[in-house]
Motif scaffolding. Structure first.
Motif, PDB file in Angstrom:
ATOM      1  N   TYR A  97       7.581   5.480   3.890  1.00 36.37           N
ATOM      2  CA  TYR A  97       6.751   4.805   3.436  1.00 36.37           C
ATOM      3  C   TYR A  97       6.793   4.489   2.014  1.00 36.37           C
ATOM      4  CZ  TYR A  97       2.291   2.676   4.905  1.00 36.37           C
ATOM      5  OH  TYR A  97       0.867   1.812   4.505  1.00 36.37           O
ATOM      6  N   CYS A 133       7.512  -3.327   4.907  1.00 33.89           N
ATOM      7  CA  CYS A 133       6.178  -2.160   4.991  1.00 33.89           C
ATOM      8  C   CYS A 133       5.922  -2.102   6.028  1.00 33.89           C
ATOM      9  CB  CYS A 133       5.136  -2.662   3.637  1.00 33.89           C
ATOM     10  SG  CYS A 133       6.118  -2.142   1.701  1.00 33.89           S
ATOM     11  N   TYR A 134       6.187  -3.446   6.146  1.00 30.14           N
ATOM     12  CA  TYR A 134       5.361  -3.530   7.935  1.00 30.14           C
ATOM     13  C   TYR A 134       5.963  -2.681   9.168  1.00 30.14           C
ATOM     14  CZ  TYR A 134       2.328  -7.325   6.556  1.00 30.14           C
ATOM     15  OH  TYR A 134       1.030  -8.652   5.633  1.00 30.14           O
ATOM     16  N   GLY A 135       7.409  -3.263   9.281  1.00 35.40           N
ATOM     17  CA  GLY A 135       7.611  -1.837  10.379  1.00 35.40           C
ATOM     18  C   GLY A 135       7.983  -0.392  10.389  1.00 35.40           C
ATOM     19  N   ARG A 148       4.988   0.496   8.462  1.00 36.94           N
ATOM     20  CA  ARG A 148       3.623   0.914   8.676  1.00 36.94           C
ATOM     21  C   ARG A 148       3.502   1.032  10.692  1.00 36.94           C
ATOM     22  NH1 ARG A 148      -0.282  -4.065   9.352  1.00 36.94           N
ATOM     23  NH2 ARG A 148      -2.365  -3.327   9.559  1.00 36.94           N
ATOM     24  N   TYR A 149       4.386   0.522  11.216  1.00 34.48           N
ATOM     25  CA  TYR A 149       4.525   0.000  13.101  1.00 34.48           C
ATOM     26  C   TYR A 149       4.764   1.716  13.307  1.00 34.48           C
ATOM     27  CZ  TYR A 149       2.939  -4.465  12.814  1.00 34.48           C
ATOM     28  OH  TYR A 149       1.997  -5.474  12.505  1.00 34.48           O
ATOM     29  N   GLN A 150       5.540   2.413  12.276  1.00 37.68           N
ATOM     30  CA  GLN A 150       6.231   3.900  12.533  1.00 37.68           C
ATOM     31  C   GLN A 150       5.060   4.938  12.326  1.00 37.68           C
ATOM     32  OE1 GLN A 150      10.295   4.545  11.071  1.00 37.68           O
ATOM     33  NE2 GLN A 150      10.335   2.195  10.940  1.00 37.68           N
ATOM     34  N   ALA A 174       2.201   4.841  12.510  1.00 41.73           N
ATOM     35  CA  ALA A 174       1.179   3.868  13.897  1.00 41.73           C
ATOM     36  C   ALA A 174       1.185   5.408  14.409  1.00 41.73           C
ATOM     37  CB  ALA A 174       1.196   2.720  14.170  1.00 41.73           C
ATOM     38  N   VAL A 175       2.353   4.831  15.021  1.00 36.24           N
ATOM     39  CA  VAL A 175       2.860   5.558  16.435  1.00 36.24           C
ATOM     40  C   VAL A 175       3.049   8.059  16.115  1.00 36.24           C
ATOM     41  CG1 VAL A 175       5.101   6.403  17.315  1.00 36.24           C
ATOM     42  CG2 VAL A 175       4.334   3.976  17.986  1.00 36.24           C
ATOM     43  N   THR A 176       4.227   7.899  14.771  1.00 38.29           N
ATOM     44  CA  THR A 176       4.490   9.096  14.158  1.00 38.29           C
ATOM     45  C   THR A 176       2.765   9.963  13.437  1.00 38.29           C
ATOM     46  OG1 THR A 176       6.236   8.078  14.703  1.00 38.29           O
ATOM     47  CG2 THR A 176       6.124  10.627  13.155  1.00 38.29           C
ATOM     48  N   PHE A 186      -2.621   8.271   9.538  1.00 37.60           N
ATOM     49  CA  PHE A 186      -2.259   6.999  10.291  1.00 37.60           C
ATOM     50  C   PHE A 186      -3.557   5.732   8.746  1.00 37.60           C
ATOM     51  CE2 PHE A 186      -3.018   3.980  12.661  1.00 37.60           C
ATOM     52  CZ  PHE A 186      -1.967   2.716  12.063  1.00 37.60           C
ATOM     53  N   GLU A 195      -2.788   2.906   6.354  1.00 35.92           N
ATOM     54  CA  GLU A 195      -3.937   1.950   6.400  1.00 35.92           C
ATOM     55  C   GLU A 195      -4.251   1.427   5.867  1.00 35.92           C
ATOM     56  OE1 GLU A 195      -3.452  -0.446   9.190  1.00 35.92           O
ATOM     57  OE2 GLU A 195      -2.032   0.498   9.470  1.00 35.92           O
TER      58      GLU A 195
END
Length: 156
Positions: free
Chosen positions: A47, A83-85, A87-89, A91-93, A99, A103
């Motif tokens: 990230y 960066c979007y992809g 970012r979603y990782q 959110a989960v990890t 997180f 954000e």
């Protein structure tokens, strides 16, 4: 007295089995925690690298003259898209505190992207302010990551 020997053997077997189970459970928890820390460390690094690449692209755009406005906007958006992809990782990890910080830094960098996309120059006050807000948010994110990974703890 033969029943005493048998009872002692059964009690000994129960103690050995219970202690082995407890030891296995403790090892399992420790291994699980280490795998999570390893996964988070890799994700956090990815990230930060993604943010850095986008930030460098925006700096280059803000220092480049003569680009067509559409070309400039597309370059800014394309630089930020990866960066979007990640970012979603996150959110989960990521840990909740990390997180939240990720954000915030994401949104600050998106603001810098928007400035670069419309042709704001690197020496413009608005760009400098946006960059400073991003850098502050990034510093807070790194601190949250280090804390979450235990990087600031002294070894026992």
């Amino acid at each position: 007295m033969p029943w005493m020997t048998l009872a002692s053997a059964v009690v000994g077997a129960l103690i050995a089995t219970a202690s082995a189970a407890l030891l296995d459970r403790t090892r399992w928890h420790r291994d699980k925690d280490e795998r999570l820390i390893t996964a988070r460390r890799a994700l956090y690094s990815e990230y930060l690298a993604c943010l850095s690449q986008a930030r460098n692209a925006f700096r280059s755009l803000a220092r480049t003259d003569g680009l067509d406005p559409t070309e400039r906007e597309n370059a800014a958006r394309d630089s930020f898209a990866p960066c979007y992809g990640v970012r979603y990782q996150m959110a989960v990890t990521a840990a909740p505190e990390v997180f939240a910080a990720s954000e915030y830094v994401f949104r600050r960098l998106r603001d810098v992207r928007d400035l670069a996309a419309v042709g704001t120059r690197a020496d413009d006050e608005a760009y400098a302010r946006g960059r400073a807000e991003y850098e502050t948010a990034l510093s807070q994110l790194v601190d949250a990551m280090r804390l979450g990974l235990g990087a600031d703890r002294t070894p026992v």
